[in-house]
Design a protein around this motif. Structure first.
Motif, mmCIF file in Angstrom:
data_model
loop_
_atom_site.group_PDB
_atom_site.id
_atom_site.type_symbol
_atom_site.label_atom_id
_atom_site.label_comp_id
_atom_site.label_asym_id
_atom_site.label_seq_id
_atom_site.Cartn_x
_atom_site.Cartn_y
_atom_site.Cartn_z
ATOM 1 N N ILE A 42 11.053 -20.234 3.874
ATOM 2 C CA ILE A 42 11.135 -20.406 5.336
ATOM 3 C C ILE A 42 9.900 -21.144 5.865
ATOM 4 C CG2 ILE A 42 10.057 -18.224 6.056
ATOM 5 C CD1 ILE A 42 12.619 -18.097 8.025
ATOM 6 N N ASP A 43 8.774 -21.038 5.177
ATOM 7 C CA ASP A 43 7.564 -21.710 5.645
ATOM 8 C C ASP A 43 7.633 -23.230 5.474
ATOM 9 O OD1 ASP A 43 6.365 -19.309 6.417
ATOM 10 O OD2 ASP A 43 5.667 -18.940 4.374
ATOM 11 N N LYS A 44 8.557 -23.703 4.674
ATOM 12 C CA LYS A 44 8.694 -25.151 4.471
ATOM 13 C C LYS A 44 9.710 -25.789 5.406
ATOM 14 C CE LYS A 44 7.152 -25.141 -0.308
ATOM 15 N NZ LYS A 44 7.528 -25.332 -1.706
ATOM 16 N N LEU A 82 17.602 -13.684 4.943
ATOM 17 C CA LEU A 82 16.441 -14.334 4.326
ATOM 18 C C LEU A 82 15.322 -14.574 5.325
ATOM 19 C CD1 LEU A 82 18.273 -16.969 2.111
ATOM 20 C CD2 LEU A 82 17.477 -14.685 1.455
ATOM 21 N N GLY A 83 15.688 -14.791 6.589
ATOM 22 C CA GLY A 83 14.672 -15.028 7.599
ATOM 23 C C GLY A 83 15.246 -15.695 8.830
ATOM 24 N N ILE A 84 14.411 -15.819 9.849
ATOM 25 C CA ILE A 84 14.794 -16.439 11.112
ATOM 26 C C ILE A 84 13.717 -17.445 11.472
ATOM 27 C CG2 ILE A 84 15.289 -16.065 13.569
ATOM 28 C CD1 ILE A 84 15.921 -13.111 12.797
ATOM 29 N N LYS A 85 14.144 -18.651 11.840
ATOM 30 C CA LYS A 85 13.183 -19.672 12.260
ATOM 31 C C LYS A 85 13.831 -20.545 13.324
ATOM 32 C CE LYS A 85 9.487 -22.501 10.753
ATOM 33 N NZ LYS A 85 8.568 -22.734 9.671
ATOM 34 N N ASN A 86 13.196 -20.651 14.473
ATOM 35 C CA ASN A 86 13.663 -21.475 15.589
ATOM 36 C C ASN A 86 15.105 -21.153 15.989
ATOM 37 O OD1 ASN A 86 11.167 -22.821 15.568
ATOM 38 N ND2 ASN A 86 11.899 -24.222 13.997
ATOM 39 N N GLY A 87 15.417 -19.862 16.021
ATOM 40 C CA GLY A 87 16.752 -19.449 16.443
ATOM 41 C C GLY A 87 17.835 -19.663 15.404
ATOM 42 N N LYS A 88 17.437 -20.072 14.211
ATOM 43 C CA LYS A 88 18.397 -20.224 13.108
ATOM 44 C C LYS A 88 18.215 -19.027 12.180
ATOM 45 C CE LYS A 88 18.877 -25.252 13.002
ATOM 46 N NZ LYS A 88 18.356 -25.591 14.289
ATOM 47 N N ILE A 89 19.332 -18.397 11.864
ATOM 48 C CA ILE A 89 19.311 -17.207 11.033
ATOM 49 C C ILE A 89 19.777 -17.598 9.632
ATOM 50 C CG2 ILE A 89 20.317 -14.908 10.737
ATOM 51 C CD1 ILE A 89 20.682 -15.494 14.043
ATOM 52 N N TYR A 90 18.908 -17.407 8.665
ATOM 53 C CA TYR A 90 19.191 -17.810 7.294
ATOM 54 C C TYR A 90 19.635 -16.587 6.494
ATOM 55 C CZ TYR A 90 16.960 -22.135 8.611
ATOM 56 O OH TYR A 90 16.659 -23.319 9.242
ATOM 57 N N VAL A 91 20.812 -16.694 5.900
ATOM 58 C CA VAL A 91 21.355 -15.608 5.098
ATOM 59 C C VAL A 91 21.793 -16.156 3.744
ATOM 60 C CG1 VAL A 91 22.155 -14.278 7.106
ATOM 61 C CG2 VAL A 91 23.721 -15.871 5.979
ATOM 62 N N ARG A 92 22.033 -15.259 2.822
ATOM 63 C CA ARG A 92 22.600 -15.630 1.522
ATOM 64 C C ARG A 92 23.800 -14.714 1.293
ATOM 65 N NH1 ARG A 92 18.313 -16.398 -2.385
ATOM 66 N NH2 ARG A 92 18.570 -18.579 -1.835
ATOM 67 N N LEU A 93 24.969 -15.327 1.148
ATOM 68 C CA LEU A 93 26.164 -14.567 0.832
ATOM 69 C C LEU A 93 26.141 -14.226 -0.646
ATOM 70 C CD1 LEU A 93 28.826 -16.563 2.866
ATOM 71 C CD2 LEU A 93 27.758 -14.388 3.469
ATOM 72 N N VAL A 94 26.455 -12.980 -0.971
ATOM 73 C CA VAL A 94 26.415 -12.516 -2.356
ATOM 74 C C VAL A 94 27.711 -11.784 -2.706
ATOM 75 C CG1 VAL A 94 23.891 -12.392 -2.441
ATOM 76 C CG2 VAL A 94 25.180 -10.407 -1.681
ATOM 77 N N GLY A 95 27.845 -11.425 -3.953
ATOM 78 C CA GLY A 95 29.062 -10.751 -4.414
ATOM 79 C C GLY A 95 30.245 -11.696 -4.306
ATOM 80 N N HIS A 96 31.396 -11.169 -3.932
ATOM 81 C CA HIS A 96 32.596 -11.997 -3.833
ATOM 82 C C HIS A 96 32.499 -13.041 -2.733
ATOM 83 C CE1 HIS A 96 35.399 -8.954 -6.023
ATOM 84 N NE2 HIS A 96 34.443 -9.428 -6.803
#
Length: 91
Positions: free
Chosen positions: A88-90, A34-48
């Protein structure tokens, strides 16, 4: 302090995520970056992977561990659950 900008992290993060992605796909799951901000990597797990009891362990000890080995030991991965708004902008 992570010595890279979020933009500089994007390509190496994508490479590492693509390295671990087959492990998720073998179990019928996947993830979206989903994006990267301040060294934090944002993901979304999908499927199973979405809602799987082992998904927290997979994130911390599988994916995050690999990101830390490949790129930098202070990186952190955060799952944004399916259906939850993400801007991510918020952050």
């Amino acid at each position: 302090m992570i010595p890279f900008s979020d933009e500089e992290l994007l390509k190496p993060v994508q490479i590492t995520l693509n390295k671990v992605r087959p492990m998720l796909q073998n179990d019928g799951g996947d993830m979206e970056l989903l994006g990267i901000k301040n060294g934090k990597i944002y993901v979304r797990l999908v499927g199973h992977c979405h809602g799987c009891a082992a998904s927290g362990t997979t994130l911390k000890y599988g994916i995050e561990r690999q990101l830390r080995i490949d790129i930098h030991p202070e990186l952190e991965i955060i799952n944004i659950p399916l259906g939850e708004d993400f801007d991510i902008d918020k952050l």
